[in-house]
Design an enzyme around this catalytic site. Sequence first.
Site, PDB file in Angstrom:
ATOM      1  N   CYS A   6      32.993  29.868  -9.862  1.00 26.79           N
ATOM      2  CA  CYS A   6      33.233  30.354 -11.477  1.00 26.79           C
ATOM      3  C   CYS A   6      32.300  29.820 -12.089  1.00 26.79           C
ATOM      4  O   CYS A   6      31.631  31.100 -13.337  1.00 26.79           O
ATOM      5  CB  CYS A   6      35.130  30.261 -11.568  1.00 26.79           C
ATOM      6  SG  CYS A   6      35.638  31.127 -10.092  1.00 26.79           S
ATOM      7  N   CYS A  66      37.461  36.967 -16.773  1.00 31.35           N
ATOM      8  CA  CYS A  66      36.599  37.336 -15.785  1.00 31.35           C
ATOM      9  C   CYS A  66      37.615  39.104 -15.279  1.00 31.35           C
ATOM     10  O   CYS A  66      37.283  39.281 -15.017  1.00 31.35           O
ATOM     11  CB  CYS A  66      37.864  36.594 -14.479  1.00 31.35           C
ATOM     12  SG  CYS A  66      36.516  34.971 -14.335  1.00 31.35           S
ATOM     13  N   ASP A  82      15.565  39.340   3.951  1.00 36.99           N
ATOM     14  CA  ASP A  82      16.779  39.913   4.974  1.00 36.99           C
ATOM     15  C   ASP A  82      18.376  39.439   4.352  1.00 36.99           C
ATOM     16  O   ASP A  82      19.167  40.494   4.222  1.00 36.99           O
ATOM     17  CB  ASP A  82      17.271  38.373   5.974  1.00 36.99           C
ATOM     18  CG  ASP A  82      18.353  39.213   6.818  1.00 36.99           C
ATOM     19  OD1 ASP A  82      17.828  40.329   7.434  1.00 36.99           O
ATOM     20  OD2 ASP A  82      19.445  38.773   7.354  1.00 36.99           O
ATOM     21  N   HIS A 118      24.579  32.331   5.528  1.00 40.84           N
ATOM     22  CA  HIS A 118      23.152  32.961   6.106  1.00 40.84           C
ATOM     23  C   HIS A 118      23.097  32.682   6.764  1.00 40.84           C
ATOM     24  O   HIS A 118      22.584  31.050   6.509  1.00 40.84           O
ATOM     25  CB  HIS A 118      22.111  33.607   4.605  1.00 40.84           C
ATOM     26  CG  HIS A 118      21.535  34.985   5.556  1.00 40.84           C
ATOM     27  ND1 HIS A 118      19.927  34.290   5.651  1.00 40.84           N
ATOM     28  CD2 HIS A 118      21.812  35.978   4.929  1.00 40.84           C
ATOM     29  CE1 HIS A 118      19.784  35.560   6.800  1.00 40.84           C
ATOM     30  NE2 HIS A 118      20.130  36.129   6.078  1.00 40.84           N
ATOM     31  N   CYS A 165      43.831  31.957 -11.787  1.00 35.95           N
ATOM     32  CA  CYS A 165      42.475  31.865 -13.359  1.00 35.95           C
ATOM     33  C   CYS A 165      43.023  32.661 -14.616  1.00 35.95           C
ATOM     34  O   CYS A 165      43.704  33.196 -14.444  1.00 35.95           O
ATOM     35  CB  CYS A 165      41.326  34.155 -12.504  1.00 35.95           C
ATOM     36  SG  CYS A 165      40.194  33.381 -13.693  1.00 35.95           S
ATOM     37  N   TYR A 199      14.561  14.715 -18.568  1.00 35.10           N
ATOM     38  CA  TYR A 199      13.966  15.527 -17.870  1.00 35.10           C
ATOM     39  C   TYR A 199      12.673  14.870 -18.348  1.00 35.10           C
ATOM     40  O   TYR A 199      11.596  14.909 -17.778  1.00 35.10           O
ATOM     41  CB  TYR A 199      14.248  16.283 -18.593  1.00 35.10           C
ATOM     42  CG  TYR A 199      14.828  17.511 -18.151  1.00 35.10           C
ATOM     43  CD1 TYR A 199      15.006  18.194 -17.066  1.00 35.10           C
ATOM     44  CD2 TYR A 199      16.558  17.701 -19.218  1.00 35.10           C
ATOM     45  CE1 TYR A 199      16.168  19.133 -17.488  1.00 35.10           C
ATOM     46  CE2 TYR A 199      17.220  18.047 -18.796  1.00 35.10           C
ATOM     47  CZ  TYR A 199      16.897  18.885 -17.512  1.00 35.10           C
ATOM     48  OH  TYR A 199      18.088  20.111 -17.323  1.00 35.10           O
ATOM     49  N   CYS A 209      40.454  34.180  -8.826  1.00 36.15           N
ATOM     50  CA  CYS A 209      41.275  33.295  -8.038  1.00 36.15           C
ATOM     51  C   CYS A 209      42.305  34.191  -8.990  1.00 36.15           C
ATOM     52  O   CYS A 209      43.187  34.032  -9.538  1.00 36.15           O
ATOM     53  CB  CYS A 209      40.916  31.496  -9.297  1.00 36.15           C
ATOM     54  SG  CYS A 209      38.945  32.161  -8.402  1.00 36.15           S
TER      55      CYS A 209
HETATM   56  C1  LIG Z   1      26.123  25.063  -8.131  1.00 40.40           C
HETATM   57  C2  LIG Z   1      25.829  24.561  -8.830  1.00 40.40           C
HETATM   58  C3  LIG Z   1      26.513  23.586 -10.051  1.00 40.40           C
HETATM   59  C4  LIG Z   1      27.573  23.497 -10.262  1.00 40.40           C
HETATM   60  C5  LIG Z   1      28.393  24.130  -9.795  1.00 40.40           C
HETATM   61  C6  LIG Z   1      27.998  23.308 -11.602  1.00 40.40           C
HETATM   62  C7  LIG Z   1      29.600  22.786 -11.777  1.00 40.40           C
HETATM   63  C8  LIG Z   1      29.411  22.778 -13.526  1.00 40.40           C
HETATM   64  N1  LIG Z   1      28.305  21.521 -14.203  1.00 40.40           N
HETATM   65  C9  LIG Z   1      28.792  21.512 -15.715  1.00 40.40           C
HETATM   66  C10 LIG Z   1      28.398  20.464 -16.443  1.00 40.40           C
HETATM   67  C11 LIG Z   1      27.252  20.453 -16.507  1.00 40.40           C
HETATM   68  N2  LIG Z   1      25.699  20.988 -15.477  1.00 40.40           N
HETATM   69  C12 LIG Z   1      24.699  20.907 -16.056  1.00 40.40           C
HETATM   70  C13 LIG Z   1      23.801  20.606 -15.061  1.00 40.40           C
HETATM   71  C14 LIG Z   1      23.348  21.179 -14.457  1.00 40.40           C
HETATM   72  N3  LIG Z   1      24.712  21.916 -13.563  1.00 40.40           N
HETATM   73  C15 LIG Z   1      23.746  22.437 -12.678  1.00 40.40           C
HETATM   74  C16 LIG Z   1      24.876  22.432 -11.452  1.00 40.40           C
HETATM   75  C17 LIG Z   1      25.981  22.875 -11.195  1.00 40.40           C
HETATM   76  N4  LIG Z   1      26.755  23.212 -12.305  1.00 40.40           N
HETATM   77  C18 LIG Z   1      22.551  22.318 -12.420  1.00 40.40           C
HETATM   78  C19 LIG Z   1      21.326  22.369 -11.455  1.00 40.40           C
HETATM   79  C20 LIG Z   1      21.949  21.374 -13.869  1.00 40.40           C
HETATM   80  C21 LIG Z   1      20.769  20.568 -14.230  1.00 40.40           C
HETATM   81  C22 LIG Z   1      19.501  22.306 -13.936  1.00 40.40           C
HETATM   82  C23 LIG Z   1      18.511  21.242 -14.393  1.00 40.40           C
HETATM   83  O1  LIG Z   1      18.420  21.273 -16.072  1.00 40.40           O
HETATM   84  O2  LIG Z   1      18.084  20.676 -13.751  1.00 40.40           O
HETATM   85  C24 LIG Z   1      25.174  20.023 -17.168  1.00 40.40           C
HETATM   86  C25 LIG Z   1      24.121  18.869 -18.255  1.00 40.40           C
HETATM   87  C26 LIG Z   1      22.742  18.208 -17.736  1.00 40.40           C
HETATM   88  C27 LIG Z   1      23.459  16.931 -17.372  1.00 40.40           C
HETATM   89  O3  LIG Z   1      24.405  17.005 -19.186  1.00 40.40           O
HETATM   90  O4  LIG Z   1      24.209  16.207 -16.942  1.00 40.40           O
HETATM   91  C28 LIG Z   1      26.436  20.145 -17.974  1.00 40.40           C
HETATM   92  C29 LIG Z   1      26.935  19.856 -18.568  1.00 40.40           C
HETATM   93  C30 LIG Z   1      29.918  21.159 -15.180  1.00 40.40           C
HETATM   94  C31 LIG Z   1      31.666  20.729 -16.182  1.00 40.40           C
HETATM   95  C32 LIG Z   1      30.970  22.117 -13.995  1.00 40.40           C
HETATM   96  C33 LIG Z   1      31.555  22.540 -13.458  1.00 40.40           C
HETATM   97  C34 LIG Z   1      33.043  23.149 -13.833  1.00 40.40           C
END
Ligand SMILES: C=CC1=C(C)c2cc3[nH]c(cc4nc(cc5[nH]c(cc1n2)c(C)c5CCC(=O)O)C(CCC(=O)O)=C4C)c(C)c3C=C
Length: 805
Positions: free
Chosen positions: A381, A596, A568, A415, A591, A308, A588
């Site tokens: 989910c 849920c 829209d 969309h 699930c 970050y 799902c």
């Molecule tokens: C549609 C987008 C995303 C899905 C689907 C998604 C699933 C998902 N994420 C994790 C674990 C982490 N995600 C982390 C950060 C993070 N995830 C998304 C998007 C999706 N995640 C975003 C946009 C971000 C970042 C947000 C930001 O700070 O800008 C993180 C934390 C960061 C890190 O540790 O790397 C974790 C942990 C899982 C396990 C998962 C599906 C099950």
Amino acid sequence: MSSNGDEFAIVLEEGNFQKFRKCKRVWVHESQDAGQRQAKHRSPTTSLNRTTDLDDSNQLAANADKQQVQRIKAVFEKKNQKSAQVIAQLQKKLDAYQKKMHELEKHGAIQSHRPPREVLRDMGQGLKNVGGNIRDGISYVGGSVMSKPREFAHLIKNKFGSADNISQLSSERHHGGSATLPAAASQASMMAAAAAAAASVAGGGPQGAGQQKFSDDGSECSSVTSDSIGSLGNKLLLLRSASTAASKPKTGVVLINMGGPEKLEHVEDYLHKIMTDTDMIQFPAFIPQHRFGPWIAKRRAPKVAKKYEEIGGGSPILKWTRLQGKLLCDQLDKKSPESAPHKPYVAFRYVKPHTEDAFNELIEDGVEHAILFSQYPQYCCATTGSSFNEIYRHFRNNELPKNLKISVIDRWSTHPLLAKCFADNIRKELEKIPEKDRKDTIILFSAHSIPLKTVNRGDAYPSEIGATVHNVMHELNFEYPYQLVWQSKVGPVPFLGPMTDDAIKDYVTKGKTSFIVVPIAFVNEHIETLHELDIEYCKELAEELGIDQIKRCPAPNDHPLFIEAMADIVQKHLKSGVPVSKKFLHRCPHCINHTCGHSKTWYGRSHESHQDAYLDLNKKTRIIQDQVESLRENFDIVKSLQTEIHDLNVALQEERFRSERLEEQINDLTELHQNEVENLKQAMADMEEKVQYQSEERLRDIHEMLEHCQTKQQQYVTLEGLDNSNARALVVKLINVLLTVLQVVLLLVATGAGIIMPFLRTRLRILSTVIIVIGVAFVLRQWPEVQDIGSHMMRRLKDTLDPVQ
Ligand SMILES: C=CC1=C(C)c2cc3[nH]c(cc4nc(cc5[nH]c(cc1n2)c(C)c5CCC(=O)O)C(CCC(=O)O)=C4C)c(C)c3C=C
Ligand SMILES: [Fe+2]
């Protein structure tokens, strides 16, 4: 005196006449008030009628007797009473309608000063429209997206090159550099800049002119860096200054997303929330997540915080989301006035503003309809599901206000405007690639991966991502090679692949050198685009692989097509009248998340209750429509009744006038009659006096004659006395005797006349007297025969009475 006169004589008999006058007074008094009110309405035809009336009344008067007068009086009284009743009823009705209209006005349905009929008509029309809108969902109010603010923005863009430059100019002005900026323009610039933010298509905004090349070392990898985050900040600042005084929002658009830490010190808490979110991450059963999750968060925090730090010190998700919400609601206000004013609310899952913050604000604002708008185009989910479960939990612990309707937009991966927006961004990146490499550039659609376990449970996410990819490529006529790849795998469990970096590596080994990475699963810049894609792949991996052609397509951010897409989606959602999609309520196939189950049931029920409310509203609208219709009908009836009353009043007035004329005639004739009687009395008195006078005259004459005779006699006596006193005495005596005899004769004649006169007063008496006299004369002449007849009859009578002899 005529027979008519006789009849009048009866009417004018003292007692009857008094009664007649009394009745007339009552009748005149009763009709007087109404007569005064109506006097001014007398029409010319009334005066024409008067002559006829006069004749009528003359006729009437001539024939009138006591009963007739009373009959006339009764007829008019009856008419009077009837009219009074009708008037009272109509007045009552009129009062009731006025009351109803007053109530309607009071309750805001009618706020104008137009005539009630017009207001009623408009109200009816309005209610009809409302009814129609409710039946059809909220109707689409057409309007160009390229509305005024955007035109203004284009103007400014032409003048200043980019919306970003406005803030620059603005700051220059603070440093004395604004001399060239007209005062009005500088004032308007704040407003215009807000609009310009929406209009920043190619060349404007973070993706265009304001977009900066990431690396100082000349790397071609395009990105939205901290500089562009600064530019976003400026836009938001301008937007905030430009926003007008907020009115009470009717529709709240709740933008649902996961959020990201805005500051480095928030990173650990943010990770803590992710790690303990069992919708997002499910640790193996033997590991207690509520303990192990925070531990991992703590350990991972420094590494994530560093990332970050590298993108500018925090996640830009909130800033982008706020801008998107503002632009969206501005468009909705224009496009959908039925549901306006619209206000955006942000509900993040892992950072502030949380779900509860958004709803507290929304409820406090008195929003009537909250649209829960997922900012994930594709349903997952772990993300969308998790946020909606969180909202469910919030309302499990907090009451959902009865007057707050909620509805759900859970996915919108297909969309068309979303695909167009991505395609537009891709084209722009393609233009940056040398023409010779362009056709071979592989478009890598990169989406956040999810554990295979989740995929196998039936999560729709991978297929929905695929649908978006297909649509975007369709927009690009499938002119380029493309591939769906997955990124951001976390933890040791197997995730859906191929991974983005692995794919690039293998393509490079296969001789491919040109790539455009498209973040297809997220609508604004975030750590994974700004760090993972921009830094780790476009810069570091490209370096590692020795290629310089890895470009990154911007996230939709504030792309006008994207804002249009959002508007829209909301509009169509409102119009559909479907509060929750069937797909959303459908779990799902495998699930295992109990939340849920509960959550979907809750949404289903709230959906049902809202559906009920919707139907209820529909019903109420129909009832109101019916009421308006019947009010309108009643209004017409009142109108026709008013005309009737008016006609009745005119007729009544005519009748009254006629009766007045009649009364006047009666009065005149009465007076005439009285005069005649007076004259007659006078004439009789005169006659009496004359007779008296004449008889006195006669008497006087007789006395005079007698005196004259006596005087003559004395003269004779005097003259002759001188010659012969004896003879004279004899003559005197003779004259005295003669006079006495004359007096006796006169007395006898007078007595006889007195006796005879009663017998001669009438013809009948004269006749009977003559007959009697003749009879007596006859008897006297035939006296001996009469005597014989008498004695004969006496004998016979005696024989009859005494039969023994
Ligand atoms: C549609 C987008 C995303 C899905 C689907 C998604 C699933 C998902 N994420 C994790 C674990 C982490 N995600 C982390 C950060 C993070 N995830 C998304 C998007 C999706 N995640 C975003 C946009 C971000 C970042 C947000 C930001 O700070 O800008 C993180 C934390 C960061 C890190 O540790 O790397 C974790 C942990 C899982 C396990 C998962 C599906 C099950
Ligand atoms: Fe994630």
